[in-house]
Design a protein around this motif. Structure first.
Motif, PDB file in Angstrom:
ATOM      1  N   VAL A  16       0.832  -1.199   0.000  1.00  0.00           N
ATOM      2  CA  VAL A  16       0.000   0.000   0.000  1.00  0.00           C
ATOM      3  C   VAL A  16       0.868   1.252   0.000  1.00  0.00           C
ATOM      4  O   VAL A  16       0.617   2.212  -0.739  1.00  0.00           O
ATOM      5  N   GLN A  17       1.901   1.261   0.825  1.00  0.00           N
ATOM      6  CA  GLN A  17       2.785   2.427   0.906  1.00  0.00           C
ATOM      7  C   GLN A  17       3.420   2.738  -0.437  1.00  0.00           C
ATOM      8  O   GLN A  17       3.625   3.906  -0.786  1.00  0.00           O
ATOM      9  N   MET A  18       3.742   1.694  -1.182  1.00  0.00           N
ATOM     10  CA  MET A  18       4.377   1.883  -2.485  1.00  0.00           C
ATOM     11  C   MET A  18       3.456   2.668  -3.425  1.00  0.00           C
ATOM     12  O   MET A  18       3.895   3.615  -4.085  1.00  0.00           O
ATOM     13  N   SER A  19       2.189   2.294  -3.474  1.00  0.00           N
ATOM     14  CA  SER A  19       1.271   2.980  -4.378  1.00  0.00           C
ATOM     15  C   SER A  19       1.074   4.428  -3.975  1.00  0.00           C
ATOM     16  O   SER A  19       0.948   5.316  -4.817  1.00  0.00           O
ATOM     17  N   GLN A  20       1.074   4.693  -2.656  1.00  0.00           N
ATOM     18  CA  GLN A  20       0.869   6.057  -2.177  1.00  0.00           C
ATOM     19  C   GLN A  20       2.126   6.905  -2.339  1.00  0.00           C
ATOM     20  O   GLN A  20       2.046   8.089  -2.690  1.00  0.00           O
ATOM     21  N   ALA A  21       3.299   6.300  -2.115  1.00  0.00           N
ATOM     22  CA  ALA A  21       4.546   7.041  -2.284  1.00  0.00           C
ATOM     23  C   ALA A  21       4.758   7.436  -3.741  1.00  0.00           C
ATOM     24  O   ALA A  21       5.307   8.507  -4.035  1.00  0.00           O
ATOM     25  N   LEU A  22       4.327   6.583  -4.645  1.00  0.00           N
ATOM     26  CA  LEU A  22       4.477   6.854  -6.074  1.00  0.00           C
ATOM     27  C   LEU A  22       3.385   7.775  -6.612  1.00  0.00           C
ATOM     28  O   LEU A  22       3.442   8.196  -7.762  1.00  0.00           O
ATOM     29  N   ARG A  23       2.376   8.033  -5.771  1.00  0.00           N
ATOM     30  CA  ARG A  23       1.212   8.810  -6.208  1.00  0.00           C
ATOM     31  C   ARG A  23       0.590   8.179  -7.452  1.00  0.00           C
ATOM     32  O   ARG A  23       0.298   8.856  -8.453  1.00  0.00           O
ATOM     33  N   ALA A  24       0.398   6.888  -7.356  1.00  0.00           N
ATOM     34  CA  ALA A  24      -0.145   6.137  -8.487  1.00  0.00           C
ATOM     35  C   ALA A  24      -1.595   6.518  -8.741  1.00  0.00           C
ATOM     36  O   ALA A  24      -2.284   7.072  -7.882  1.00  0.00           O
ATOM     37  N   ASP A  25      -2.059   6.184  -9.937  1.00  0.00           N
ATOM     38  CA  ASP A  25      -3.437   6.495 -10.324  1.00  0.00           C
ATOM     39  C   ASP A  25      -4.389   5.346 -10.048  1.00  0.00           C
ATOM     40  O   ASP A  25      -5.600   5.563  -9.933  1.00  0.00           O
ATOM     41  N   ALA A  26      -3.877   4.131  -9.945  1.00  0.00           N
ATOM     42  CA  ALA A  26      -4.731   2.974  -9.653  1.00  0.00           C
ATOM     43  C   ALA A  26      -3.862   1.824  -9.167  1.00  0.00           C
ATOM     44  O   ALA A  26      -2.648   1.776  -9.428  1.00  0.00           O
ATOM     45  N   PHE A  27      -4.495   0.891  -8.454  1.00  0.00           N
ATOM     46  CA  PHE A  27      -3.806  -0.248  -7.854  1.00  0.00           C
ATOM     47  C   PHE A  27      -4.624  -1.503  -8.149  1.00  0.00           C
ATOM     48  O   PHE A  27      -5.826  -1.541  -7.886  1.00  0.00           O
ATOM     49  N   VAL A  28      -3.975  -2.519  -8.717  1.00  0.00           N
ATOM     50  CA  VAL A  28      -4.662  -3.779  -9.036  1.00  0.00           C
ATOM     51  C   VAL A  28      -3.872  -4.934  -8.439  1.00  0.00           C
ATOM     52  O   VAL A  28      -2.689  -5.111  -8.751  1.00  0.00           O
ATOM     53  N   SER A  29      -4.520  -5.715  -7.586  1.00  0.00           N
ATOM     54  CA  SER A  29      -3.878  -6.880  -6.973  1.00  0.00           C
ATOM     55  C   SER A  29      -4.388  -8.146  -7.663  1.00  0.00           C
ATOM     56  O   SER A  29      -5.595  -8.329  -7.834  1.00  0.00           O
ATOM     57  N   VAL A  30      -3.456  -9.011  -8.064  1.00  0.00           N
ATOM     58  CA  VAL A  30      -3.780 -10.202  -8.852  1.00  0.00           C
ATOM     59  C   VAL A  30      -3.665 -11.450  -7.976  1.00  0.00           C
ATOM     60  O   VAL A  30      -2.634 -11.682  -7.343  1.00  0.00           O
ATOM     61  N   HIS A  31      -4.726 -12.248  -7.957  1.00  0.00           N
ATOM     62  CA  HIS A  31      -4.771 -13.465  -7.141  1.00  0.00           C
ATOM     63  C   HIS A  31      -5.517 -14.577  -7.870  1.00  0.00           C
ATOM     64  O   HIS A  31      -6.198 -14.342  -8.874  1.00  0.00           O
ATOM     65  N   TYR A  32      -5.399 -15.782  -7.310  1.00  0.00           N
ATOM     66  CA  TYR A  32      -6.236 -16.920  -7.703  1.00  0.00           C
ATOM     67  C   TYR A  32      -6.902 -17.447  -6.436  1.00  0.00           C
ATOM     68  O   TYR A  32      -6.323 -17.408  -5.349  1.00  0.00           O
ATOM     69  N   ASN A  33      -8.118 -17.961  -6.563  1.00  0.00           N
ATOM     70  CA  ASN A  33      -9.013 -18.167  -5.446  1.00  0.00           C
ATOM     71  C   ASN A  33      -9.022 -19.602  -4.912  1.00  0.00           C
ATOM     72  O   ASN A  33      -8.444 -20.510  -5.508  1.00  0.00           O
ATOM     73  N   SER A  34      -9.725 -19.770  -3.776  1.00  0.00           N
ATOM     74  CA  SER A  34      -9.948 -21.101  -3.209  1.00  0.00           C
ATOM     75  C   SER A  34     -11.281 -21.098  -2.481  1.00  0.00           C
ATOM     76  O   SER A  34     -11.767 -20.045  -2.047  1.00  0.00           O
ATOM     77  N   SER A  35     -11.887 -22.266  -2.352  1.00  0.00           N
ATOM     78  CA  SER A  35     -13.158 -22.387  -1.654  1.00  0.00           C
ATOM     79  C   SER A  35     -13.406 -23.843  -1.293  1.00  0.00           C
ATOM     80  O   SER A  35     -13.043 -24.743  -2.063  1.00  0.00           O
ATOM     81  N   PRO A  36     -14.021 -24.094  -0.113  1.00  0.00           N
ATOM     82  CA  PRO A  36     -14.383 -25.469   0.235  1.00  0.00           C
ATOM     83  C   PRO A  36     -15.540 -25.995  -0.618  1.00  0.00           C
ATOM     84  O   PRO A  36     -15.795 -27.198  -0.669  1.00  0.00           O
ATOM     85  N   LYS A  37     -16.218 -25.084  -1.292  1.00  0.00           N
ATOM     86  CA  LYS A  37     -17.332 -25.473  -2.164  1.00  0.00           C
ATOM     87  C   LYS A  37     -16.832 -25.670  -3.597  1.00  0.00           C
ATOM     88  O   LYS A  37     -15.782 -25.163  -3.985  1.00  0.00           O
ATOM     89  N   ASN A  38     -17.594 -26.359  -4.384  1.00  0.00           N
ATOM     90  CA  ASN A  38     -17.226 -26.617  -5.779  1.00  0.00           C
ATOM     91  C   ASN A  38     -17.685 -25.451  -6.649  1.00  0.00           C
ATOM     92  O   ASN A  38     -18.687 -25.530  -7.347  1.00  0.00           O
TER      93      ASN A  38
END
Length: 388
Positions: free
Chosen positions: A276-298
């Motif tokens: 978070v600090q990185m995006s604010q220090a750079l005064r970025a215009d947008a932040f996108v976090s990339v993940h893959y999911n999990s769930s006990p359900k199918n």
């Protein structure tokens, strides 16, 4: 995204076993050059997780890929050949290479190209540095040695473009590589094929509503935190996150954006606060976090998270709309997410989950580079839509 504790960090991705193809099939598949994105990549004698390790390849090395079987790639690097986990490799942009099946490294080919008439001063273009300080490296990537630096408004000569990096020559005659997003192309001195290639790339990069925007891309997890491990193939989430994020970076740069990443290697693990600090220090215009999911359900498909109902929601909706237009998995829409990297971020931020590693079908799809590229393109287009 998974918060599991005590998961053993695997040193290589564990994928399914496939029957070997015939020699004819391997030849017909063709070959291409790729770069290794792992601190040390094991080479095995068969495309299987329990196969014998016959060697290893260092981070940043170039290899020739001749075959693919269910996520495993047959590679050759010098005297070493065998099978490696596919998502530790990234294909090198073919327009920067000469066609060859010899396995010659890119560095060798680049040096050869720079000595030809196609890259003389009469057939190159000029560019100006836009960053306050820009490092010159020995190769096209942040893991290469720093040779020197440039400052804002310095002029350089463009020699070659490769996957978001530019090979340049300074006014003092030194050559090296710089991140292309921090230079602005000027007019060309002649219209040869190599110059046209650089010019067309520059034109593409400055189309759309992203020109000049700074986007922070956050590949989730990393280092000792592998994230989710796929329940069918033991696919490691942190690696999928990083490779997909690199594709997102490339897609955004191609649209004219400036991009910073919270991590660029598999052994890096920045804290949530640091991200978070990185995006604010750079005064970025947008932040996108990339993940893959999990769930006990199918369950299956993508899911896009937001925290604030102002800019976060708008950014998330723009990306989700593009994901929902078809990337290989269905979209499950938008969801509120009380995550640190969203809650504490002062700029528009979103977190995308690009498939469930607990779903066998999803896992088999998301570990393919073709899916990751489609997802990355959709994310980049969504970000561009947001800024329109």
């Amino acid at each position: 995204m998974n918060k599991m504790i005590g998961v053993t960090l695997l040193t290589a991705c564990l994928l399914g076993i496939a029957a070997p193809q015939s020699a004819e099939a391997k030849t017909a598949a063709g070959s291409y050059t790729a770069q290794v994105y792992a601190s040390s990549l094991n080479v095995r004698d068969e495309p299987a997780k329990n196969a014998t390790v016959v060697g290893s390849i260092k981070n940043g090395a170039r290899v020739t890929v001749t075959d693919e079987q269910h996520g495993w790639l047959m590679v050759k690097a010098g005297s070493t050949s065998g099978w490696v986990a596919g998502y530790y490799l990234k294909k090198v942009n073919s327009n920067s290479l000469q066609s060859s099946a010899s396995g010659t490294s890119i560095a060798t080919k680049t040096n050869t190209a720079s000595s030809t008439s196609a890259n003389t001063s009469s057939r190159t273009s000029k560019a100006t540095v836009t960053a306050d300080s820009l490092r010159i490296r020995s190769g096209p990537g942040t893991h290469y040695k720093v040779l020197g630096s440039l400052k804002a408004k310095d002029t350089v000569t463009l020699l070659l473009h490769q996957n978001g990096w530019a090979r340049i020559r300074t006014v003092s005659g030194e050559t090296g590589w710089v991140a292309e997003q921090y230079i602005r192309s000027g007019s060309t001195s002649s219209s040869t094929s190599s110059t046209s290639s650089i010019s067309s790339i520059s034109t593409v990069q400055h189309k759309g509503g992203l020109r000049g925007k700074l986007i922070v891309i956050d590949p989730g997890h990393g280092g000792s935190d592998p994230g989710m491990l796929g329940t069918t193939y033991n696919t490691m989430e942190k690696d999928l996150n990083l490779h997909t994020a690199l594709y997102v970076r490339d897609a955004l740069v191609a649209k004219g954006a400036r991009v910073e990443m919270t991590r660029t290697r598999d052994d890096q693990k920045p804290t949530l606060t640091r991200r978070v600090q990185m995006s604010q220090a750079l005064r970025a215009d947008a932040f996108v976090s990339v993940h893959y999911n999990s769930s006990p359900k199918n369950v299956s498909g993508t899911l896009t998270f937001f925290y604030s109902e102002a800019d976060d929601l708008k950014l998330a909706r723009a990306i989700e709309t593009r994901l929902g237009q078809g990337i290989g998995l269905k979209s499950n829409g938008l969801s509120f997410g009380d995550y640190h990297i969203l809650r504490e971020n002062r700029i528009p931020a979103t977190l995308v989950e690009l498939g469930f590693l607990t779903n066998p079908t999803d896992e088999s799809i998301v570990r393919k580079a073709s899916y990751q590229k489609k997802a990355a393109k959709a994310i980049a287009e969504g970000v561009a839509d947001y800024f329109k």
